[in-house]
Design a protein around this motif. Structure first.
Motif, PDB file in Angstrom:
ATOM      1  N   ARG A 234       0.679  -1.210  -0.049  1.00  0.00           N
ATOM      2  CA  ARG A 234      -0.049  -0.040  -0.097  1.00  0.00           C
ATOM      3  C   ARG A 234       0.985   1.196  -0.030  1.00  0.00           C
ATOM      4  NH1 ARG A 234      -5.348  -0.493   1.472  1.00  0.00           N
ATOM      5  NH2 ARG A 234      -5.852  -2.862   2.020  1.00  0.00           N
ATOM      6  N   GLU A 235       1.803   1.183   0.788  1.00  0.00           N
ATOM      7  CA  GLU A 235       2.800   2.428   1.002  1.00  0.00           C
ATOM      8  C   GLU A 235       3.403   2.535  -0.526  1.00  0.00           C
ATOM      9  OE1 GLU A 235       5.371   1.794   4.083  1.00  0.00           O
ATOM     10  OE2 GLU A 235       3.979   2.061   5.866  1.00  0.00           O
ATOM     11  N   GLU A 236       4.015   1.366  -0.916  1.00  0.00           N
ATOM     12  CA  GLU A 236       4.500   1.448  -2.370  1.00  0.00           C
ATOM     13  C   GLU A 236       3.525   2.053  -3.343  1.00  0.00           C
ATOM     14  OE1 GLU A 236       7.691   1.329  -4.799  1.00  0.00           O
ATOM     15  OE2 GLU A 236       7.629   0.897  -2.802  1.00  0.00           O
ATOM     16  N   PHE A 237       2.136   1.635  -3.528  1.00  0.00           N
ATOM     17  CA  PHE A 237       1.468   2.229  -4.541  1.00  0.00           C
ATOM     18  C   PHE A 237       1.244   3.699  -4.335  1.00  0.00           C
ATOM     19  CE2 PHE A 237      -0.060  -2.118  -5.321  1.00  0.00           C
ATOM     20  CZ  PHE A 237      -0.026  -1.959  -6.819  1.00  0.00           C
ATOM     21  N   GLY A 238       1.335   4.104  -2.908  1.00  0.00           N
ATOM     22  CA  GLY A 238       1.163   5.558  -2.513  1.00  0.00           C
ATOM     23  C   GLY A 238       2.221   6.286  -3.128  1.00  0.00           C
ATOM     24  N   THR A 239       3.530   5.838  -2.876  1.00  0.00           N
ATOM     25  CA  THR A 239       4.674   6.454  -3.236  1.00  0.00           C
ATOM     26  C   THR A 239       4.605   6.637  -4.707  1.00  0.00           C
ATOM     27  OG1 THR A 239       5.895   5.780  -1.479  1.00  0.00           O
ATOM     28  CG2 THR A 239       6.950   6.466  -3.512  1.00  0.00           C
ATOM     29  N   ILE A 240       4.417   5.761  -5.634  1.00  0.00           N
ATOM     30  CA  ILE A 240       4.116   5.736  -7.112  1.00  0.00           C
ATOM     31  C   ILE A 240       2.989   6.640  -7.461  1.00  0.00           C
ATOM     32  CG2 ILE A 240       3.397   4.535  -9.107  1.00  0.00           C
ATOM     33  CD1 ILE A 240       4.385   1.792  -7.766  1.00  0.00           C
ATOM     34  N   ALA A 241       2.012   6.701  -6.833  1.00  0.00           N
ATOM     35  CA  ALA A 241       0.941   7.775  -7.237  1.00  0.00           C
ATOM     36  C   ALA A 241       1.371   9.196  -6.719  1.00  0.00           C
ATOM     37  CB  ALA A 241      -0.520   7.293  -6.224  1.00  0.00           C
ATOM     38  N   ALA A 242       2.063   9.349  -5.736  1.00  0.00           N
ATOM     39  CA  ALA A 242       2.736  10.835  -5.567  1.00  0.00           C
ATOM     40  C   ALA A 242       3.758  11.293  -6.490  1.00  0.00           C
ATOM     41  CB  ALA A 242       3.203  10.816  -4.082  1.00  0.00           C
ATOM     42  N   SER A 243       4.350  10.407  -6.757  1.00  0.00           N
ATOM     43  CA  SER A 243       5.658  10.568  -7.840  1.00  0.00           C
ATOM     44  C   SER A 243       4.794  10.865  -9.129  1.00  0.00           C
ATOM     45  CB  SER A 243       6.536   9.320  -7.859  1.00  0.00           C
ATOM     46  OG  SER A 243       7.182   9.404  -6.838  1.00  0.00           O
ATOM     47  N   ALA A 244       3.946   9.981  -9.770  1.00  0.00           N
ATOM     48  CA  ALA A 244       3.072  10.311 -10.668  1.00  0.00           C
ATOM     49  C   ALA A 244       2.461  11.926 -10.879  1.00  0.00           C
ATOM     50  CB  ALA A 244       2.046   9.148 -11.278  1.00  0.00           C
ATOM     51  N   ARG A 245       1.862  11.883  -9.918  1.00  0.00           N
ATOM     52  CA  ARG A 245       1.012  13.333  -9.623  1.00  0.00           C
ATOM     53  C   ARG A 245       2.176  14.441  -9.566  1.00  0.00           C
ATOM     54  NH1 ARG A 245      -2.299  10.702  -6.113  1.00  0.00           N
ATOM     55  NH2 ARG A 245      -1.061  11.277  -4.280  1.00  0.00           N
ATOM     56  N   GLU A 246       3.268  14.437  -9.122  1.00  0.00           N
ATOM     57  CA  GLU A 246       4.253  15.331  -9.019  1.00  0.00           C
ATOM     58  C   GLU A 246       4.797  15.488 -10.455  1.00  0.00           C
ATOM     59  OE1 GLU A 246       8.806  16.425  -7.123  1.00  0.00           O
ATOM     60  OE2 GLU A 246       7.500  14.680  -6.352  1.00  0.00           O
ATOM     61  N   SER A 247       5.169  14.291 -11.251  1.00  0.00           N
ATOM     62  CA  SER A 247       5.518  14.562 -12.557  1.00  0.00           C
ATOM     63  C   SER A 247       4.547  15.139 -13.522  1.00  0.00           C
ATOM     64  CB  SER A 247       5.764  13.113 -13.064  1.00  0.00           C
ATOM     65  OG  SER A 247       6.751  12.232 -12.364  1.00  0.00           O
ATOM     66  N   LEU A 248       3.302  14.855 -13.374  1.00  0.00           N
ATOM     67  CA  LEU A 248       2.129  15.556 -14.186  1.00  0.00           C
ATOM     68  C   LEU A 248       2.269  17.169 -13.749  1.00  0.00           C
ATOM     69  CD1 LEU A 248      -0.985  13.242 -13.994  1.00  0.00           C
ATOM     70  CD2 LEU A 248       0.189  14.030 -16.119  1.00  0.00           C
ATOM     71  N   ALA A 249       2.298  17.260 -12.815  1.00  0.00           N
ATOM     72  CA  ALA A 249       2.415  18.906 -12.197  1.00  0.00           C
ATOM     73  C   ALA A 249       3.417  19.644 -12.824  1.00  0.00           C
ATOM     74  CB  ALA A 249       2.454  19.079 -10.696  1.00  0.00           C
TER      75      ALA A 249
END
Length: 411
Positions: A234-249
């Protein structure tokens, strides 16, 4: 930054033409030398040895007119003054011309012309002042022997210097204009390349942003879709989602810079192969007889290749409309091995009419090459024997690393 243009134009003729100034200098020397010798010996009564020596000093330096006219002047000018003084000690005759006999006077005018074509204005003014001062001084020494050549040489010399300087200035201006046009064309090509790269970057954002959004959604929803996930996952998926959102921004911030103000139209969905039929039909409505051959069963095409293929066809058709109006054109898109083959071939114009744009810059080809380089493909362009033109691109369907630097012809 361009090199400063020197006062003396460095451009030289190439091929046999570069020997013409030397041939002219030799011909002038061969003509003036014997005439001067005979004139000094027969007209002014000088001895054969003295006349020969003085003629060589007065006319021999003319051989340097093509490459060292100023050095030639430093020899000829004192020699002419000495010759005038040597003639002065001889008895005067009815048809004597003094202080400047005809042959040395003509040779001196050619020397002034050579100086005007190579030397700066400051040097020309000094030469003319020295010539005028010598003519005036000799006239004052023996005004009774002066026959008018002392006035003819400064006056004709001034005319020759002005004409030669005008020709030289025109040559320098033409060279500067040619250099400026070359620099301007290079800058236009560079600006076009940068604009095309910025446009590609904007379009890639639309392609990549979709996949990044999918990654973000899947990573965020994974804990709800898979309830039995361990806490570490779960933590790993959260990290992936945060990195993806940061990259999109970050991508969106860069997109604002690339698009600038007033580019809202760029946010429309990007076209692909599925819209080639509409593109060809609109071209036909514009008066260009074009047809499309689209192979069936192409399957999934990577977004970058899909967009690049559309843009290549679009630019090729636009070039046909601009430069070969009315030419029959065939667009072929098919799978070739592990890549997508895009070919646009047009024949000669239907009628011999002036193209809509007669001064092509080749900037459209710059954009094509940049897109092909981006996908790691190849591009071939060139005229056909029948007067038509061919554009053939091959875009790999599997990921391929583009070249690090564009080929020289790309820019």
């Amino acid at each position: 930054m361009t090199e400063p243009i020197p006062e003396r134009p460095p451009g030289r003729a190439t091929g046999p033409a570069r020997y013409l100034p030397f041939a002219a200098a030799v011909a002038l020397t061969v003509l003036i030398l014997p005439v001067t010798l005979v004139n000094l010996r027969d007209q002014y009564g000088m001895s054969g040895g003295g006349a020969a020596a003085l003629a060589v000093v007065q006319a021999g330096p003319l051989l340097m007119l093509a490459h060292r006219p100023l050095r030639a002047w430093w020899i000829v000018f004192p020699a002419d003054v000495v010759g005038a003084l040597a003639i002065l000690v001889r008895p005067a005759h009815a048809y004597d011309v003094w202080p400047w006999p005809p042959a040395p006077l003509i040779a001196y005018l050619f020397l002034l012309l050579a100086l005007a074509l190579r030397e700066p204005r400051r040097t020309l003014v000094g030469v003319w002042l020295a010539t005028g001062a010598a003519s005036l001084a000799l006239h004052l020494v023996r005004p009774d022997r002066s026959t008018g050549s002392g006035l003819i040489l400064p006056v004709c010399g001034a005319v020759v210097l002005v004409i030669g300087a005008a020709v030289r200035e025109r040559r320098v201006a033409q060279r500067r204009l040619a250099e400026q046009e070359t620099v301007s064309e290079a800058e236009r090509a560079r600006r076009t390349l940068l604009e095309e790269r910025a446009r590609i970057a904007r379009e890639l954002h639309d392609v990549v942003a979709h996949h990044m959004s999918v990654i973000t959604v899947q990573a965020d929803s994974a804990p709800y879709r898979l309830p039995d996930l361990p806490e570490a996952a779960r933590e790993e998926f959260g990290t992936i989602a945060a990195s993806a959102r940061e990259s999109l921004a970050e991508m969106r911030r860069l997109l604002v810079v690339l698009r600038g103000d007033g580019a809202e139209g760029e946010r429309a969905p990007q076209p692909g192969i599925d819209r080639l039929q509409q593109l060809v039909e609109s071209t036909v409505r514009a008066g260009l007889p074009a047809e499309l051959s689209l192979a069936a069963g192409l399957g999934a095409v990577p977004p970058a290749v899909d967009l690049s293929a559309y843009r290549i066809v679009q630019e090729a058709l636009a070039n046909v409309v601009r430069h070969a109006p009315g030419a029959r054109t065939r667009v072929t898109v098919a799978q070739d091995g592990g890549g997508l083959a895009v070919r646009i071939v047009n024949g000669p114009p239907a009628e011999r009419v002036s193209p809509l744009e007669s001064a092509g810059t080749g900037h459209g080809l710059v954009g094509m090459r940049e897109r092909v380089r981006l996908t790691g493909g190849t591009l071939e362009t060139g005229p056909l024997p029948d007067g038509g033109f061919r554009v053939a691109a091959w875009l790999p369907l599997s990921p391929s690393a583009p070249a690090d630097t564009p080929a020289p012809e790309d820019v």
